[in-house]
Design an enzyme around this catalytic site. Structure first.
Site, PDB file in Angstrom:
ATOM      1  N   HIS A 143       0.905  -1.806  -7.048  1.00 57.48           N
ATOM      2  CA  HIS A 143       0.055  -0.610  -7.148  1.00 57.48           C
ATOM      3  C   HIS A 143       0.876   0.678  -7.342  1.00 57.48           C
ATOM      4  O   HIS A 143       0.561   1.722  -6.752  1.00 57.48           O
ATOM      5  CB  HIS A 143      -0.825  -0.484  -5.911  1.00 57.48           C
ATOM      6  CG  HIS A 143      -1.847  -1.570  -5.764  1.00 57.48           C
ATOM      7  ND1 HIS A 143      -2.446  -2.203  -6.831  1.00 57.48           N
ATOM      8  CD2 HIS A 143      -2.390  -2.138  -4.646  1.00 57.48           C
ATOM      9  CE1 HIS A 143      -3.316  -3.108  -6.372  1.00 57.48           C
ATOM     10  NE2 HIS A 143      -3.289  -3.092  -5.071  1.00 57.48           N
ATOM     11  N   ARG A 199       3.509 -12.057  -1.036  1.00 61.28           N
ATOM     12  CA  ARG A 199       3.275 -10.621  -0.908  1.00 61.28           C
ATOM     13  C   ARG A 199       3.694 -10.150   0.476  1.00 61.28           C
ATOM     14  O   ARG A 199       3.395 -10.792   1.483  1.00 61.28           O
ATOM     15  CB  ARG A 199       1.788 -10.304  -1.116  1.00 61.28           C
ATOM     16  CG  ARG A 199       1.496  -8.811  -1.263  1.00 61.28           C
ATOM     17  CD  ARG A 199       0.005  -8.552  -1.270  1.00 61.28           C
ATOM     18  NE  ARG A 199      -0.323  -7.254  -1.870  1.00 61.28           N
ATOM     19  CZ  ARG A 199      -1.473  -6.632  -1.715  1.00 61.28           C
ATOM     20  NH1 ARG A 199      -2.434  -7.173  -0.983  1.00 61.28           N
ATOM     21  NH2 ARG A 199      -1.703  -5.461  -2.291  1.00 61.28           N
ATOM     22  N   HIS A 231      -8.541 -10.418  -6.010  1.00 64.02           N
ATOM     23  CA  HIS A 231      -8.757 -11.117  -4.741  1.00 64.02           C
ATOM     24  C   HIS A 231     -10.077 -11.860  -4.822  1.00 64.02           C
ATOM     25  O   HIS A 231     -10.991 -11.431  -5.549  1.00 64.02           O
ATOM     26  CB  HIS A 231      -8.827 -10.132  -3.572  1.00 64.02           C
ATOM     27  CG  HIS A 231      -7.653  -9.222  -3.455  1.00 64.02           C
ATOM     28  ND1 HIS A 231      -6.427  -9.636  -2.976  1.00 64.02           N
ATOM     29  CD2 HIS A 231      -7.511  -7.910  -3.758  1.00 64.02           C
ATOM     30  CE1 HIS A 231      -5.579  -8.610  -2.973  1.00 64.02           C
ATOM     31  NE2 HIS A 231      -6.215  -7.555  -3.449  1.00 64.02           N
ATOM     32  N   HIS A 273      -3.845  -8.774 -10.722  1.00 64.29           N
ATOM     33  CA  HIS A 273      -4.123  -8.454  -9.319  1.00 64.29           C
ATOM     34  C   HIS A 273      -5.618  -8.549  -9.056  1.00 64.29           C
ATOM     35  O   HIS A 273      -6.379  -7.648  -9.400  1.00 64.29           O
ATOM     36  CB  HIS A 273      -3.619  -7.059  -8.948  1.00 64.29           C
ATOM     37  CG  HIS A 273      -3.460  -6.875  -7.473  1.00 64.29           C
ATOM     38  ND1 HIS A 273      -2.232  -6.874  -6.844  1.00 64.29           N
ATOM     39  CD2 HIS A 273      -4.376  -6.711  -6.482  1.00 64.29           C
ATOM     40  CE1 HIS A 273      -2.397  -6.704  -5.545  1.00 64.29           C
ATOM     41  NE2 HIS A 273      -3.703  -6.612  -5.300  1.00 64.29           N
ATOM     42  N   ASP A 285      -7.332  -5.139  -9.552  1.00 61.52           N
ATOM     43  CA  ASP A 285      -7.578  -5.052  -8.111  1.00 61.52           C
ATOM     44  C   ASP A 285      -9.025  -5.418  -7.757  1.00 61.52           C
ATOM     45  O   ASP A 285      -9.512  -5.071  -6.691  1.00 61.52           O
ATOM     46  CB  ASP A 285      -7.227  -3.664  -7.553  1.00 61.52           C
ATOM     47  CG  ASP A 285      -7.053  -3.663  -6.036  1.00 61.52           C
ATOM     48  OD1 ASP A 285      -6.756  -4.734  -5.465  1.00 61.52           O
ATOM     49  OD2 ASP A 285      -7.233  -2.605  -5.407  1.00 61.52           O
ATOM     50  N   ASN A 344     -11.259  -2.030   0.426  1.00 66.76           N
ATOM     51  CA  ASN A 344     -10.669  -0.918   1.196  1.00 66.76           C
ATOM     52  C   ASN A 344     -10.330   0.292   0.334  1.00 66.76           C
ATOM     53  O   ASN A 344      -9.233   0.852   0.420  1.00 66.76           O
ATOM     54  CB  ASN A 344      -9.398  -1.395   1.927  1.00 66.76           C
ATOM     55  CG  ASN A 344      -9.662  -2.550   2.862  1.00 66.76           C
ATOM     56  OD1 ASN A 344     -10.663  -2.557   3.567  1.00 66.76           O
ATOM     57  ND2 ASN A 344      -8.783  -3.535   2.860  1.00 66.76           N
ATOM     58  N   TYR A 384      -9.913  -7.646   7.937  1.00 72.56           N
ATOM     59  CA  TYR A 384     -11.108  -6.849   7.648  1.00 72.56           C
ATOM     60  C   TYR A 384     -12.174  -7.825   7.164  1.00 72.56           C
ATOM     61  O   TYR A 384     -11.885  -8.998   6.888  1.00 72.56           O
ATOM     62  CB  TYR A 384     -10.845  -5.751   6.606  1.00 72.56           C
ATOM     63  CG  TYR A 384     -10.278  -6.219   5.279  1.00 72.56           C
ATOM     64  CD1 TYR A 384     -11.108  -6.614   4.229  1.00 72.56           C
ATOM     65  CD2 TYR A 384      -8.902  -6.255   5.065  1.00 72.56           C
ATOM     66  CE1 TYR A 384     -10.592  -7.041   3.023  1.00 72.56           C
ATOM     67  CE2 TYR A 384      -8.370  -6.689   3.847  1.00 72.56           C
ATOM     68  CZ  TYR A 384      -9.225  -7.079   2.835  1.00 72.56           C
ATOM     69  OH  TYR A 384      -8.701  -7.510   1.647  1.00 72.56           O
TER      70      TYR A 384
END
Length: 275
Positions: free
Chosen positions: A164, A107, A16, A14, A232, A237, A32
């Site tokens: 998560h 997702r 990004h 996981h 992650d 966020n 965002y």
């Protein structure tokens, strides 16, 4: 298993990436606005920790434009895969292109702060469409929202990965009924659990989070052959300070309190899921 001596083949399932902006700018209506976090920075972190494989989860600000992750996967010599975001306008030809480019799942965001459809039947149709590619669906939501969706999809053949850990608040007493429902879901052969987001589950408290080991182990024990882990990175966020990625990896190796479990969660299970 220390971060300095990880065996070859460890997966971070996981991550990004954002940018570089001159190549992959955000759309005007981005969900965002993150700080830049290009693939090169992720590779630096992974090399430092001895992680050789990764999964790029499509970042919500990019919507259904997968240019950034497809370019990264193309340059990874087969070491990285992707999880995308699609909608009803996505064509079969686009799905084939994404598959050829290394995507292996989609997702669904059920979190209130993220965009995305919430209709179980619409989402089910999307899940059924990707099944023919051998893909899975990564479902991101909190337990009270997530459980009804999972129950509505009892006979869905597409594998579901619960993102998560279903976003528990491990600083509070856990709802025993909902956790029992989650474990029941995980007893099914096509339900997976991603043991990620411990910093989120601990509401931003700094690591190493020993008080959470038993709770996370209980989820692992529900599906040891269908549990995976992700950092992650770069931690969008979040509450509190950005967690240390080495500490996150050390936490999951403590959760997996045997070499066999470490091999399963960090190497064998993700290699099977993202083939």
């Amino acid at each position: 298993m220390s971060t300095s001596s990880n065996p070859s083949g460890v997966w971070d399932c996981h991550t990004h990436i954002y940018g570089p902006w001159e190549q992959f700018p955000l759309p005007a209506n981005a969900a965002y606005t993150p700080a830049p976090a290009p693939f090169s920075d992720l590779l630096t972190m992974h090399r430092k920790l001895g992680i050789s494989h990764g999964v790029l989860v499509q970042a919500a600000p990019y919507g259904t434009d997968h240019s950034a992750i497809l370019a990264a996967i193309a340059g990874s010599q087969g070491h990285y895969r992707g999880v995308g975001i699609i909608d009803e306008s996505t064509t079969d030809a686009q799905l084939q292109m994404m598959h050829d480019g290394g995507l292996r799942g989609i997702r669904f965001n059920l979190m209130g702060h993220l965009p995305g459809a919430r209709d179980p039947e619409k989402l089910r149709r999307l899940a059924e469409r990707v099944a023919s590619f051998g893909w899975h669906v990564l479902v991101h939501g909190e337990l009270p929202t997530l459980i009804p969706f999972l129950q509505a999809w009892k006979n869905l053949q597409t594998p579901l990965v619960i993102d998560h850990m279903a976003r528990p608040d491990l600083t509070q007493p856990i709802d025993a009924f909902l956790m029992a429902e989650l474990r029941s879901e995980l007893s099914q052969g096509n339900r997976w659990i991603k043991l990620s987001g411990i910093d989120r589950a601990m509401q931003g408290a700094p690591g190493p989070w020993p008080q959470a080991l038993d709770d996370v182990r209980s989820l692992l024990e529900s599906a040891p052959e269908r549990a995976i882990w992700g950092s992650d990175w770069p931690h969008p966020n979040i509450k509190g300070p950005v967690p240390n990625d080495a500490q996150l990896l050390n936490f999951i190796t403590q959760v997996c309190d045997s070499p066999a479990l470490q091999q399963a969660v960090l190497i064998d299970n993700p290699a099977r899921l993202y083939t």
